[in-house]
Design a protein around this motif. Structure first.
Motif, mmCIF file in Angstrom:
data_model
loop_
_atom_site.group_PDB
_atom_site.id
_atom_site.type_symbol
_atom_site.label_atom_id
_atom_site.label_comp_id
_atom_site.label_asym_id
_atom_site.label_seq_id
_atom_site.Cartn_x
_atom_site.Cartn_y
_atom_site.Cartn_z
ATOM 1 N N VAL A 260 16.765 7.018 -1.794
ATOM 2 C CA VAL A 260 18.508 7.214 -2.414
ATOM 3 C C VAL A 260 18.671 7.791 -1.049
ATOM 4 C CG1 VAL A 260 19.521 9.398 -3.208
ATOM 5 C CG2 VAL A 260 18.352 8.264 -4.692
ATOM 6 N N HIS B 289 21.394 8.191 -10.102
ATOM 7 C CA HIS B 289 20.865 6.983 -8.993
ATOM 8 C C HIS B 289 19.656 6.584 -10.384
ATOM 9 C CE1 HIS B 289 22.328 8.437 -5.371
ATOM 10 N NE2 HIS B 289 23.065 6.620 -5.081
ATOM 11 N N ILE C 104 17.100 0.474 -6.207
ATOM 12 C CA ILE C 104 17.758 1.201 -7.255
ATOM 13 C C ILE C 104 18.569 0.862 -8.290
ATOM 14 C CG2 ILE C 104 19.649 2.328 -7.474
ATOM 15 C CD1 ILE C 104 19.694 4.066 -4.541
ATOM 16 N N TRP D 180 23.634 2.542 -10.151
ATOM 17 C CA TRP D 180 24.042 3.862 -9.450
ATOM 18 C C TRP D 180 25.402 3.883 -9.260
ATOM 19 C CZ3 TRP D 180 25.287 1.869 -3.678
ATOM 20 C CH2 TRP D 180 25.561 2.586 -2.752
#
Length: 147
Positions: A7, A101, A108, A111
């Motif tokens: 992230v 996330h 990912i 999101w």
């Protein structure tokens, strides 16, 4: 990399508006949801997510992410942060965000950005909303029921 590392890496690349560096952080089926606009205006997949992000960020003269609290629970990462958007015409918006996330295998897969659209609209140049309304929306993905 841990989910937190993934992230933070995404947000460093995004703050630099380094679109090529953003792509590897996103799974092929990643869904991006800008919560104030709702699930019918989501984007899915790295290319469409980058296209969506460019609509808001590319016209800016500067965009800076400011780190805040980050909390991970397994693959789920919550990131409280803010962004400073600066337009070429001199307007500046300081936008607080909470971003959720989901990270799987270093990428990912979901999101979601939570922020107050009035903060942005009250700071943006008068033409900004008109520009958004005429922007390319080929990236639109209806994520209703998926997020």
């Amino acid at each position: 990399m841990t989910p937190t590392d993934t992230v933070l890496g995404l947000w460093r690349a995004l703050s630099d508006r380094d679109w090529d560096a953003v792509v590897p952080f996103l799974a092929d089926d990643c869904i991006y949801l800008d919560v104030p606009f709702g699930p019918t205006m989501a984007a899915r997949g790295p290319a469409d997510i980058v296209a969506r992000l460019k609509v808001g960020l590319e016209p800016l003269s500067a965009c800076h992410n400011h780190d805040g609290l980050i909390v991970a629970d397994g693959d789920d990462v919550t990131y409280e942060h803010s962004e400073t958007w600066t337009w070429p015409t001199g307007e500046v918006a300081d936008l607080p965000f909470v971003t959720m996330h989901r990270v799987r295998n270093g990428q990912i897969t979901l999101w979601k950005d939570y922020w107050d659209s009035a903060t942005l609209l009250n700071s943006a140049p008068p033409t900004w909303m008109d520009d958004l309304m005429t922007a390319d929306t080929s990236w639109v993905y209806d994520a209703t029921g998926q997020v």
